[in-house]
Design a protein around this motif. Sequence first.
Motif, PDB file in Angstrom:
ATOM      1  N   GLU A 287      11.354   3.235   4.412  1.00 49.88           N
ATOM      2  CA  GLU A 287      11.419   1.869   4.313  1.00 49.88           C
ATOM      3  C   GLU A 287      12.287   1.386   5.388  1.00 49.88           C
ATOM      4  OE1 GLU A 287       9.450  -0.928   3.629  1.00 49.88           O
ATOM      5  OE2 GLU A 287      10.873  -1.978   4.421  1.00 49.88           O
ATOM      6  N   ALA A 288      11.997   0.249   6.193  1.00 51.41           N
ATOM      7  CA  ALA A 288      12.972  -0.210   7.192  1.00 51.41           C
ATOM      8  C   ALA A 288      13.881  -1.053   6.747  1.00 51.41           C
ATOM      9  CB  ALA A 288      12.120  -0.782   8.347  1.00 51.41           C
TER      10      ALA A 288
ATOM     11  N   TYR B 185      -3.662  -7.193  -1.951  1.00 47.87           N
ATOM     12  CA  TYR B 185      -4.045  -7.192  -3.439  1.00 47.87           C
ATOM     13  C   TYR B 185      -5.416  -6.899  -3.997  1.00 47.87           C
ATOM     14  CZ  TYR B 185       0.769  -7.980  -3.626  1.00 47.87           C
ATOM     15  OH  TYR B 185       2.149  -7.865  -3.361  1.00 47.87           O
ATOM     16  N   LEU B 186      -6.204  -7.609  -3.314  1.00 45.73           N
ATOM     17  CA  LEU B 186      -7.999  -7.605  -3.340  1.00 45.73           C
ATOM     18  C   LEU B 186      -8.292  -6.261  -3.082  1.00 45.73           C
ATOM     19  CD1 LEU B 186     -10.488  -8.814  -4.093  1.00 45.73           C
ATOM     20  CD2 LEU B 186     -10.622  -9.478  -1.652  1.00 45.73           C
TER      21      LEU B 186
ATOM     22  N   HIS C 112      -4.658  -7.747   6.014  1.00 47.56           N
ATOM     23  CA  HIS C 112      -5.000  -8.961   6.191  1.00 47.56           C
ATOM     24  C   HIS C 112      -4.541  -9.982   5.077  1.00 47.56           C
ATOM     25  CE1 HIS C 112      -7.462 -12.391   7.831  1.00 47.56           C
ATOM     26  NE2 HIS C 112      -6.297 -12.566   8.026  1.00 47.56           N
TER      27      HIS C 112
ATOM     28  N   ALA D 273       4.725  -8.381   4.260  1.00 40.84           N
ATOM     29  CA  ALA D 273       3.964  -9.532   3.616  1.00 40.84           C
ATOM     30  C   ALA D 273       3.624  -9.494   2.295  1.00 40.84           C
ATOM     31  CB  ALA D 273       2.477  -9.427   4.385  1.00 40.84           C
ATOM     32  N   CYS D 274       3.767  -8.372   1.461  1.00 40.58           N
ATOM     33  CA  CYS D 274       3.540  -8.081  -0.025  1.00 40.58           C
ATOM     34  C   CYS D 274       4.333  -8.988  -0.931  1.00 40.58           C
ATOM     35  CB  CYS D 274       3.849  -6.753  -0.448  1.00 40.58           C
ATOM     36  SG  CYS D 274       5.397  -6.030   0.060  1.00 40.58           S
TER      37      CYS D 274
ATOM     38  N   ILE E 201       0.935  -1.136  -0.112  1.00 43.49           N
ATOM     39  CA  ILE E 201      -0.070   0.028  -0.058  1.00 43.49           C
ATOM     40  C   ILE E 201       1.067   1.395  -0.150  1.00 43.49           C
ATOM     41  CG2 ILE E 201      -0.410   0.031   2.569  1.00 43.49           C
ATOM     42  CD1 ILE E 201      -3.151   0.624  -0.082  1.00 43.49           C
TER      43      ILE E 201
ATOM     44  N   VAL F 103      11.066   4.210  10.748  1.00 41.38           N
ATOM     45  CA  VAL F 103      10.744   5.389  11.310  1.00 41.38           C
ATOM     46  C   VAL F 103       9.213   5.219  12.343  1.00 41.38           C
ATOM     47  CG1 VAL F 103      11.270   7.056   9.422  1.00 41.38           C
ATOM     48  CG2 VAL F 103       8.893   5.822   9.469  1.00 41.38           C
TER      49      VAL F 103
ATOM     50  N   MET G  89      -3.496 -13.122  -5.356  1.00 42.64           N
ATOM     51  CA  MET G  89      -4.771 -13.434  -6.155  1.00 42.64           C
ATOM     52  C   MET G  89      -5.870 -12.114  -5.687  1.00 42.64           C
ATOM     53  SD  MET G  89      -5.558 -17.208  -5.313  1.00 42.64           S
ATOM     54  CE  MET G  89      -5.075 -16.940  -3.388  1.00 42.64           C
TER      55      MET G  89
HETATM   56  C1  LIG Z   1       1.607 -16.119   2.451  1.00 40.08           C
HETATM   57  C2  LIG Z   1       0.606 -15.001   2.157  1.00 40.08           C
HETATM   58  C3  LIG Z   1      -0.123 -14.906   0.768  1.00 40.08           C
HETATM   59  C4  LIG Z   1      -1.074 -13.729   0.742  1.00 40.08           C
HETATM   60  N1  LIG Z   1      -1.786 -13.880  -0.659  1.00 40.08           N
HETATM   61  C5  LIG Z   1      -2.492 -13.095  -0.848  1.00 40.08           C
HETATM   62  C6  LIG Z   1      -3.227 -12.929  -2.083  1.00 40.08           C
HETATM   63  O1  LIG Z   1      -3.306 -14.033  -2.825  1.00 40.08           O
HETATM   64  N2  LIG Z   1      -4.175 -11.869  -2.185  1.00 40.08           N
HETATM   65  C7  LIG Z   1      -4.239 -10.716  -1.285  1.00 40.08           C
HETATM   66  O2  LIG Z   1      -5.106  -9.842  -1.596  1.00 40.08           O
HETATM   67  N3  LIG Z   1      -3.503 -10.634  -0.326  1.00 40.08           N
HETATM   68  C8  LIG Z   1      -2.551 -11.647  -0.061  1.00 40.08           C
HETATM   69  N4  LIG Z   1      -1.839 -11.618   1.045  1.00 40.08           N
HETATM   70  C9  LIG Z   1      -2.001 -10.345   1.859  1.00 40.08           C
HETATM   71  C10 LIG Z   1      -1.085  -9.106   1.579  1.00 40.08           C
HETATM   72  O3  LIG Z   1       0.213  -9.705   1.339  1.00 40.08           O
HETATM   73  C11 LIG Z   1      -1.069  -8.147   2.299  1.00 40.08           C
HETATM   74  O4  LIG Z   1      -2.542  -7.788   2.856  1.00 40.08           O
HETATM   75  C12 LIG Z   1      -0.536  -7.038   2.013  1.00 40.08           C
HETATM   76  O5  LIG Z   1       0.913  -7.369   1.810  1.00 40.08           O
HETATM   77  C13 LIG Z   1      -0.324  -5.977   3.077  1.00 40.08           C
HETATM   78  O6  LIG Z   1       0.268  -5.085   2.564  1.00 40.08           O
HETATM   79  P1  LIG Z   1       0.964  -3.683   3.346  1.00 40.08           P
HETATM   80  O7  LIG Z   1       1.701  -2.835   2.661  1.00 40.08           O
HETATM   81  O8  LIG Z   1      -0.113  -3.045   4.339  1.00 40.08           O
HETATM   82  O9  LIG Z   1       1.962  -4.360   4.374  1.00 40.08           O
HETATM   83  P2  LIG Z   1       3.423  -5.106   4.060  1.00 40.08           P
HETATM   84  O10 LIG Z   1       3.283  -5.748   2.640  1.00 40.08           O
HETATM   85  O11 LIG Z   1       3.650  -5.810   5.046  1.00 40.08           O
HETATM   86  O12 LIG Z   1       4.387  -3.933   4.024  1.00 40.08           O
HETATM   87  C14 LIG Z   1       4.671  -3.007   5.321  1.00 40.08           C
HETATM   88  C15 LIG Z   1       5.932  -2.577   4.999  1.00 40.08           C
HETATM   89  O13 LIG Z   1       6.362  -1.578   5.917  1.00 40.08           O
HETATM   90  C16 LIG Z   1       7.800  -1.749   6.406  1.00 40.08           C
HETATM   91  N5  LIG Z   1       8.095  -1.273   7.575  1.00 40.08           N
HETATM   92  C17 LIG Z   1       7.708  -1.847   8.894  1.00 40.08           C
HETATM   93  N6  LIG Z   1       8.112  -1.128   9.866  1.00 40.08           N
HETATM   94  C18 LIG Z   1       8.575   0.137   9.426  1.00 40.08           C
HETATM   95  C19 LIG Z   1       9.144   1.194  10.081  1.00 40.08           C
HETATM   96  N7  LIG Z   1       8.908   1.414  11.424  1.00 40.08           N
HETATM   97  N8  LIG Z   1       9.738   2.144   9.172  1.00 40.08           N
HETATM   98  C20 LIG Z   1       9.578   2.023   7.914  1.00 40.08           C
HETATM   99  N9  LIG Z   1       8.877   1.047   7.206  1.00 40.08           N
HETATM  100  C21 LIG Z   1       8.667  -0.062   8.053  1.00 40.08           C
HETATM  101  C22 LIG Z   1       8.042  -3.337   6.319  1.00 40.08           C
HETATM  102  O14 LIG Z   1       9.469  -3.568   5.804  1.00 40.08           O
HETATM  103  C23 LIG Z   1       7.393  -3.429   5.127  1.00 40.08           C
HETATM  104  O15 LIG Z   1       7.993  -3.101   3.729  1.00 40.08           O
HETATM  105  C24 LIG Z   1      -0.943 -12.624   1.283  1.00 40.08           C
HETATM  106  C25 LIG Z   1      -0.199 -12.584   2.443  1.00 40.08           C
HETATM  107  C26 LIG Z   1       0.575 -13.587   2.895  1.00 40.08           C
HETATM  108  C27 LIG Z   1       1.596 -13.342   4.028  1.00 40.08           C
END
Ligand SMILES: Cc1cc2nc3c(=O)[nH]c(=O)nc-3n(C[C@H](O)[C@H](O)[C@H](O)COP(=O)(O)OP(=O)(O)OC[C@H]3O[C@@H](n4cnc5c(N)ncnc54)[C@H](O)[C@@H]3O)c2cc1C
Length: 359
Positions: free
Chosen positions: A38-39, A337-338, A333, A48-49, A19, A189, A55
């Motif tokens: 980015e950490a 991607y959805l 959660h 998690a991404c 996101i 951060v 999907m």
């Molecule tokens: C095994 C698995 C399969 C999945 N399959 C799907 C799927 O098929 N379809 C779907 O829609 N979703 C799926 N998901 C869910 C999806 O991956 C997550 O919902 C999504 O990645 C969340 O995005 P995000 O950017 O909020 O968090 P993240 O992708 O976790 O990114 C958070 C970022 O913040 C950074 N960060 C953390 N702390 C700090 C800090 N203090 N300062 C700076 N940066 C920091 C981290 O290093 C990371 O890069 C799956 C997840 C998993 C684990």
Amino acid sequence: MPVTSEIKPSVAIAGGGLIGRLLAWRLSLQQFDVTLYEAGDLSTPGGACWAAAGMISPLSELVHSEAEIYRLGVQSLALWPSWAEQLEQQSGRQVQFRHAGSLLVAHAQDKSELLQFQRELQGKLNDDISAHVQALDGEQLRQLEPALENFEQGLYLRDEGDINNRRLLPVLLSVLRQQDVALRERTPVSCSGYQVEHQEGRVRFDCVIDCRGLGAQQQIQGLRGVRGEVLVVQTREVELQRPVRLLHPRYKLYAVPRPDGRTVIGATEIESEDMSPISVRSTMELSSALYSLHPAFAEARIVETRVHCRPATMDNMPYIHSEPGLVRVNGLHRHGYLLAPALAEKVEKLVTKQVLQVA
Ligand SMILES: Cc1cc2nc3c(=O)[nH]c(=O)nc-3n(C[C@H](O)[C@H](O)[C@H](O)COP(=O)(O)OP(=O)(O)OC[C@H]3O[C@@H](n4cnc5c(N)ncnc54)[C@H](O)[C@@H]3O)c2cc1C
């Protein structure tokens, strides 16, 4: 809403996962001066991404989720094709968004699972589901997906898609570089209204967006990690055209085809924040379910295993919070991607409103 004043408003984004990258791209297109913190390393995403299967399945997910997830998912699925095309044009590289639907299959002894799925969908949609779900016999199934020769029934969900996250995330990074987003890697951060704080001090911005996933646990009450484990297998013997889900009373599985004969197999969902390597049990359960999808998978090579924790709220719904100078978006959660395009649009509106009020 594009920002028009000559001095660009400054926005900090904390977290360069899914996101965070999408928002950095969208906001820098709108003339915001964006800094992304980015950490970890941006070239090998740590969130998690990177573990995800990519999907985009509003209907399959509806059975386990609230109607709001479906609504946001449908909204996102409508945005992904043009966003993917725009990213491909800007970067000259493919993100491999595919809108080929998905298939649900069950073995003969488990065919009640397919009926149950249809009933649950009917109940949740409160509508005629025939526009969304097509029941297939064995022959129709093999016309769509010739490899599924062991199945005599299935469901085709034509309004589903997927995106290759291992292509999308690097493409987003290259586009952020093109758009002069200030990239601050290896810089963990903390965020508060109008400012981020890191080892070297505090920096002020017109608005801060907290996209740190599980990294924001101390600030978002009840945010938890849900462990997910994935196998990536490689074989030329089985070719799938779209994501396939196996409905089974105990061992549920999805298989998402990727280039080079690879298939992403997942995923476990365990209430734990343990990020250690995949367990023997999960490997066995995923592998045996995969073998029952097609016996030729027995000789596939396991070329990668992935483990990460999904950032989830207590009600498993996405979390958007806005206060002066700060917007938090989290709790994506199993639906990152959805949901990401629909949530990114909401956050863009909140940030634009905040910044215009300040100006
Ligand atoms: C095994 C698995 C399969 C999945 N399959 C799907 C799927 O098929 N379809 C779907 O829609 N979703 C799926 N998901 C869910 C999806 O991956 C997550 O919902 C999504 O990645 C969340 O995005 P995000 O950017 O909020 O968090 P993240 O992708 O976790 O990114 C958070 C970022 O913040 C950074 N960060 C953390 N702390 C700090 C800090 N203090 N300062 C700076 N940066 C920091 C981290 O290093 C990371 O890069 C799956 C997840 C998993 C684990």
